[in-house]
Design an enzyme around this catalytic site. Structure first.
Site, PDB file in Angstrom:
ATOM      1  CG  HIS A 170       2.230   0.048   4.428  1.00 42.10           C
ATOM      2  ND1 HIS A 170       2.036  -0.875   5.429  1.00 42.10           N
ATOM      3  CD2 HIS A 170       1.067   0.727   4.303  1.00 42.10           C
ATOM      4  CE1 HIS A 170       0.793  -0.747   5.884  1.00 42.10           C
ATOM      5  NE2 HIS A 170       0.182   0.214   5.226  1.00 42.10           N
ATOM      6  CG  ASP A 172      -2.003  -0.928   1.226  1.00 40.66           C
ATOM      7  OD1 ASP A 172      -1.993  -1.803   0.349  1.00 40.66           O
ATOM      8  OD2 ASP A 172      -2.893  -0.827   2.094  1.00 40.66           O
TER       9      ASP A 172
HETATM   10 ZN    ZN Z   1      -2.643   3.176   3.219  1.00 43.83          ZN
END
Ligand code: ZN
Length: 436
Positions: A397, A254
């Protein structure tokens, strides 16, 4: 490439005259022309924060920007101290940056906070590289010219929103004083003034004007605006061999793409013939089109993680749609494909968010690596290997070196343990758990 050619003759002249200018990091993103994006994400007990700002490598600008961010952030932290509602409070900063004539660097920060109410603030910074100083309104407008500007702004809004302009507030915030017009940026061909929420109107407003229309108010000339080059159609995506009878998991990344770390993750995926899903931010996508194209060409999936990473459940239906649609379009412009999956920031969703997804799948996760918290590859790898099970959607992430490192270890390890590494959409298609 084009820039180097443009800059070189000037640079030589500058060197000869003994005046040397730092080089700038320039980008293709039409809204983030200069600077390296710094991103900071935090999940606290009662609030969420997502802060993006540019690192320009210009001390006066970087100091001013960071000082302003700190001021808003300190105030937010103080205001949120006694907040105890179930819905998390939120602090969000996004930015735009512009370069004019290779001389003026402008940055606009949009500061959004949601505690009990939502508030949006706008701050701008303009810097003159020749003078090594920040530019104020008086540097380009004298008092008479500010009066002319105020007249233009007033008639512009009156023509368009006659009913909303008949207020004391409107009259007061359009009067020709500096503080009404000191939020502006210099784009290549025009100047843009910002009027934040609660000044002219309840909503924020902008006024744009080509330099020539300001009747020589500013001695700034229009430059031709480069068009955003469309990318070639993407062909020849790899064919995948997914065995529905064998275990599979979906790695998801992400908040990127990140120019620093995403490529390393793509390298590892490619090396082991694995796929993953990247939930990108619309605000980052335009800045790294080559990474998005690579994702698709190498068989990965791109998902929509909204434009500016706000908690969607706090936004109006209209604003949620804007966040989603702007990102769909940015990704389409670059890859010629619309994403089929959306991951709402912070995983936060409700009926309105579902409605705005318009049939696209809203994807959360089943295994949280907590990579944003631990920033340690070994800890992340151990956590995943301990918890992973068939059908998992694993949250990471692509913002951290430790995550890129963890991914390069996990990809072969998970395969050794018998997992196929597939995209979220393939997981939904092939895994029995999702066949309902
Ligand atoms: Zn996010």
């Amino acid at each position: 490439m084009k820039l180097t050619r443009l800059v070189c003759p000037f640079l030589c002249l500058l060197l000869l005259s003994g005046c040397q200018r730092e080089s700038l990091t320039e980008n293709k993103d039409p809204k983030r022309e200069v600077g390296v994006t710094r991103q900071d994400l935090n999940y606290k007990g009662t609030y969420l924060e997502s802060i993006s700002y540019p690192d320009l490598d210009i001390k006066k600008m970087d100091d001013a920007i960071q000082k302003t961010i700190k001021k808003y952030h300190d105030k937010f932290v103080k205001d949120v101290r006694n907040y105890k509602e179930e819905r998390k409070a939120e602090f969000n900063i996004g930015y735009e940056s512009y370069l004019k004539s290779n001389r003026y660097v402008s940055v606009k920060l949009t500061i959004y906070q949601s505690i009990y109410q939502q508030n949006e603030y706008i701050e701008t910074f303009v810097y003159d590289r020749d003078k090594d100083s920040l530019v104020t309104l008086y540097d380009i407008f004298d008092e008479d010219k500010i009066t002319q500007l105020a007249d233009k702004v007033t008639s512009y809004f009156k023509e368009r929103f006659p009913d909303e302009c008949n207020t004391n507030r409107f009259r007061s915030f359009t009067s020709p004083v500096e503080e009404n017009y000191n939020r502006f940026v210099l784009k290549k061909d025009r100047i843009v003034f910002y009027f934040p929420q609660g000044t002219l109107f309840d909503e924020s407003a902008t006024y744009e004007s080509g330099y020539q229309d300001l009747e020589d108010a500013v001695s700034l000339e229009n430059e031709s605006v480069p068009t955003y080059v469309p990318y070639e159609d993407i062909l020849n995506e790899p064919v995948k061999n997914i065995d529905p009878k064998k275990p599979m998991v979906a790695l998801t990344f992400d908040d990127g793409p990140s120019k620093r770390y995403t490529a390393a993750i793509l390298d590892a995926l490619k090396e082991y013939n694995a796929s993953a899903t990247f939930f990108v931010l619309g605000s980052n996508a335009n800045n790294a089109p080559e990474l998005l194209q690579r994702m698709v060409l190498e068989g990965n999936e791109i998902g929509n993680h909204t434009f500016s990473h706000k908690q969607l459940t706090t936004l109006s239906k209209e604003n949620i749609e804007e966040e989603i649609v702007a990102t769909q379009e940015s990704i389409y412009d670059i890859t010629h494909k619309y994403p089929n999956v959306i991951r709402p920031p912070y995983g936060s969703k409700n009926d309105t968010v579902m409605e705005c997804a318009k049939g696209k799948k809203l994807v959360t996760w089943t295994l949280d690596t907590r990579d944003w918290h631990d920033r340690n590859a070994k800890v992340i790898v151990e956590r995943v290997l301990k918890e992973v099970k068939d059908g998992d959607i694993i949250l990471m992430h692509d913002l951290y070196a430790s995550t890129a490192q963890a991914a390069s270890i996990l990809i072969p390890k998970l395969q050794e343990e018998g997992y196929q590494l597939v995209t979220v959409s393939d997981l939904y298609t092939y895994h029995p758990k999702y066949q309902k």
